[in-house]
Design a protein around this motif. Structure first.
Motif, short mmCIF file in Angstrom:
data_model
loop_
_atom_site.label_atom_id
_atom_site.label_comp_id
_atom_site.label_asym_id
_atom_site.label_seq_id
_atom_site.Cartn_x
_atom_site.Cartn_y
_atom_site.Cartn_z
N ARG A 96 0.85 -1.19 0.00
CA ARG A 96 0.00 0.00 0.00
C ARG A 96 0.88 1.24 0.00
O ARG A 96 1.86 1.32 0.73
N GLN A 97 0.53 2.17 -0.84
CA GLN A 97 1.15 3.49 -0.82
C GLN A 97 0.00 4.48 -0.69
O GLN A 97 -0.66 4.83 -1.66
N GLY A 98 -0.22 4.85 0.55
CA GLY A 98 -1.39 5.69 0.83
C GLY A 98 -2.64 4.87 0.56
O GLY A 98 -2.81 3.79 1.10
N ARG A 99 -3.48 5.37 -0.32
CA ARG A 99 -4.70 4.64 -0.69
C ARG A 99 -4.48 3.74 -1.90
O ARG A 99 -5.36 2.97 -2.26
N LYS A 100 -3.33 3.88 -2.50
CA LYS A 100 -3.03 3.12 -3.71
C LYS A 100 -2.63 1.69 -3.36
O LYS A 100 -1.81 1.45 -2.49
N LEU A 101 -3.21 0.74 -4.09
CA LEU A 101 -2.93 -0.67 -3.88
C LEU A 101 -2.00 -1.15 -4.98
O LEU A 101 -2.30 -1.04 -6.17
N LEU A 102 -0.83 -1.67 -4.59
CA LEU A 102 0.17 -2.15 -5.54
C LEU A 102 0.58 -3.56 -5.17
O LEU A 102 0.37 -4.01 -4.04
N PHE A 103 1.22 -4.25 -6.12
CA PHE A 103 1.60 -5.64 -5.92
C PHE A 103 3.02 -5.87 -6.41
O PHE A 103 3.39 -5.40 -7.49
#
Length: 115
Positions: A96-103
């Motif tokens: 997670r980067q803030g509200r951003k969802l990454l993988f």
């Protein structure tokens, strides 16, 4: 005994290596006894160098990880975006980067290999 091809040696190098080994064998047979300790010391030095290289840990290539957005991660995993959003907490490669969802791309690859 390892063949030159197994050692990754080209023909010219293989010939030179074979000549050097033949020279050492001849020297062991023909040198005066008082010179044999020096020969043995040199051979042991070569042997120690070979063992050191053989037992040294191989450097691992540094893998570059990249963070994927939901669409790319869902495609790699073969699931829908909605499924991935709902189950993202179950995957250890979620970031997670803030509200951003990454993988993590490396995490996804490892997960796929384990399945």
């Amino acid at each position: 005994m390892a063949t030159p091809a197994k050692l990754g040696i080209v023909q010219g190098q293989a010939d030179a290596l074979e000549m050097a080994l033949a020279f050492c064998r001849d020297a062991a047979r023909e040198l005066p006894a008082e010179e044999l300790p020096d020969l043995i010391g040199q051979l042991e030095s070569i042997k120690a160098t070979a063992w050191a290289r053989l037992t040294a840990p191989t450097p691992r290539a540094i893998e570059h990880d990249e963070l994927l957005v939901v669409e790319a991660a869902a495609e790699r995993l073969g699931v829908s975006r909605d499924y991935l959003y709902r189950h993202s907490q179950e995957y250890p490669f979620t970031r997670r980067q803030g509200r951003k969802l990454l993988f993590s791309a490396l995490g996804i690859d490892k997960h796929i290999r384990q399945k």
